[in-house]
Design an enzyme around this catalytic site. Structure first.
Site, PDB file in Angstrom:
ATOM      1  CE1 TYR A  11      28.949  47.718  24.289  1.00  0.00           C
ATOM      2  CE2 TYR A  11      26.782  48.406  23.534  1.00  0.00           C
ATOM      3  CZ  TYR A  11      27.720  47.411  23.741  1.00  0.00           C
ATOM      4  OH  TYR A  11      27.429  46.111  23.387  1.00  0.00           O
ATOM      5  NE  ARG A 151      36.853  65.248  21.933  1.00  0.00           N
ATOM      6  CZ  ARG A 151      37.854  66.123  21.898  1.00  0.00           C
ATOM      7  NH1 ARG A 151      38.357  66.583  23.012  1.00  0.00           N
ATOM      8  NH2 ARG A 151      38.364  66.516  20.748  1.00  0.00           N
ATOM      9  CE  LYS A 203      32.364  61.663  19.161  1.00  0.00           C
ATOM     10  NZ  LYS A 203      31.503  61.021  20.140  1.00  0.00           N
ATOM     11  NE  ARG A 210      38.681  57.198  13.939  1.00  0.00           N
ATOM     12  CZ  ARG A 210      38.301  56.275  14.823  1.00  0.00           C
ATOM     13  NH1 ARG A 210      37.485  56.582  15.805  1.00  0.00           N
ATOM     14  NH2 ARG A 210      38.717  55.030  14.691  1.00  0.00           N
ATOM     15  CG  HIS A 241      55.315  62.228   3.232  1.00  0.00           C
ATOM     16  ND1 HIS A 241      54.933  63.352   3.918  1.00  0.00           N
ATOM     17  CD2 HIS A 241      55.934  62.667   2.100  1.00  0.00           C
ATOM     18  CE1 HIS A 241      55.297  64.424   3.253  1.00  0.00           C
ATOM     19  NE2 HIS A 241      55.910  64.049   2.130  1.00  0.00           N
ATOM     20  CB  CYS A 257      30.778  57.388  16.664  1.00  0.00           C
ATOM     21  SG  CYS A 257      30.322  57.769  18.369  1.00  0.00           S
ATOM     22  CE  LYS A 400      39.134  45.477  10.865  1.00  0.00           C
ATOM     23  NZ  LYS A 400      38.570  46.839  10.709  1.00  0.00           N
TER      24      LYS A 400
END
Length: 427
Positions: A11, A151, A203, A210, A241, A257, A400
């Site tokens: 990928y 990235r 990285k 996240r 905010h 990742c 989701k």
């Protein structure tokens, strides 16, 4: 014309290879998968990524891209192979080691070796360089080495390859500058030069940030279930905010990742990585939490032996990548429950699990509960009026926040969302 040899045509490796091949370089793509090589040699892609087929076609027409199962001499070697984790949650370096060893016989004075794979800090120094030293070339003088981590996000790879800033960690400054010269052929984003170990750390930090943020959101979702609060609304309002940016909850974290890289830091510094470890455990526990919610919905609606239709097997929307996908874990767990399970994903063209079908109507028909695990456009555009009549019980669990509650309720559905107050409808 300078030549680049890219090891690993997955990928990241394949889009990178064809991008260079479209920007003035002769590129040899290398992969151990004979299936991938056979398809690419015929001009067919083996992964799904918008724009990939066009870049491949153009490179093949220009004669700047060829493929093989073995490396050849080149000016630059890019290693873009997987760096997964083992069952013990430690980094599996066998692909990095094998790929590095494969290029040693072809290295010559003045070559550049670039690692793109996301790896634990010190992989270049402690794993790759001892192997590269077998070439008898002097590191940083005769052979140049860098780490320039990818990235990009699946589904927007080519856009982000061009526009995202690029981290280049060199074994020394000359290694970094030589790497920058190659990538400048197509990268419009800003370049940031550092050392190899810092680049590796950067990285892993990006993805760990996240993961920790998502774990926080998942904790909020679990708390909201007990407090009768709609977590999606609460998080959305909190994000108004100016200094708050909370991610959103979901059935788990997947991909090559975010679900993997934080473990690299836990492995390296387990006594310090307390928050990182807890975040990983939290996110890895979301598939079980989702399965329990599905079974709870079945009990609330007094449905024995329900037919559960799972929509979405990939780890994110609009791609075909199932690596570390929480959906796959959920399907596996559900297969052990007393239910009739069927699953469907429009992007996964070959059946990966026994419950999978390639027909949407077949999946929906006679279902009692529809569970949306991936927010593919295919699912967000479903007309609920068209499927309600096909189901035994028009019930949907949206993990989701992919669908409009009112639209589905107007079609006769009972709508549940992950983190919306134990499934009680909250307007």
């Amino acid at each position: 014309m300078k030549k680049i040899c890219v090891i690993g045509l997955g990928y990241i490796g394949l889009p990178t290879a064809v991008m260079f091949a479209n920007h003035g370089y002769q590129v040899l793509g290398v992969d151990v998968s004979e299936r991938a090589i056979n398809l690419l040699s015929k001009g067919q892609v083996h992964i799904e990524e918008p724009g990939l087929q066009g870049y491949l076609n153009n490179a093949l027409e220009q004669g700047t891209f060829t493929v093989s199962t073995t490396p050849e001499e080149a000016d630059m070697f890019i290693v873009a192979v997987p760096s997964p984790i083992t069952a013990e949650k430690t980094a599996d370096m066998k692909y990095i080691e094998s790929a590095t060893a494969s290029i040693v016989p072809f290295l010559k004075k003045g070559n550049l070796v670039v690692l793109e794979s996301t790896v634990p800090p010190r992989t270049v120094m402690d794993v790759m360089i001892p192997i590269l030293e077998q070439s008898k070339l002097e590191m940083g003088i005769e052979l140049f080495i860098s780490h320039s981590p990818e990235r990009v996000i699946p589904g927007k790879v080519f856009e982000e390859l061009v526009n995202n800033s690029r981290i280049i960690g060199g074994f020394n400054l000359e290694s970094a500058e030589r790497t920058k010269e190659f990538y400048q052929s197509f990268v419009k984003g800003e370049f940031h030069i550092t050392d190899v170990t810092t680049a590796e750390m950067v990285k892993v930090i990006e993805n760990t940030f996240r993961d920790v943020n998502i774990a926080f959101a998942n904790e909020l979702a679990k708390m909201s279930e007990n407090l009768g609060v709609n977590a999606w609304e609460a998080i959305s309002l909190a994000n108004h905010h100016p200094r708050v940016n909370i991610h959103y909850p979901g059935p788990g974290v997947g991909g090559h990742c975010i679900a993997v890289d934080p473990w690299f830091l836990v492995e390296k510094q387990s006594e310090l990585a307390k928050i990182i470890y807890l975040s990983r455990v939290t996110n890895d526990g979301m598939p079980k939490f989702t399965v329990e919610k599905i079974l709870e919905i079945s009990r609330l609606n007094q449905i024995d032996n329900p037919r559960v239709c799972v929509l979405g097997l990939t780890f994110k929307a609009n791609i075909d990548d199932i690596r570390e996908s929480p959906s796959m874990d959920i399907v596996k767990q559900l297969s052990h429950e007393d239910i009739d399970l069927v699953s469907f994903d429009p992007h996964v063209k070959e059946n990966k699990v026994p419950s999978q079908t390639q027909g949407f109507d077949e999946a929906i028909t006679d279902s009692d509960i529809v569970v949306i695990l991936t927010n593919h456009d295919y699912f967000t555009k479903i007309n609920p009026h068209n499927i309600a009549e096909l189901m035994n019980h028009p019930i949907v669990l949206d993990t989701k926040n992919a669908i409009d509650r009112k639209q589905w309720e107007d079609a006769g559905f009972t709508v549940y969302k992950l983190g919306d107050g134990k499934g009680n409808p909250v307007q």
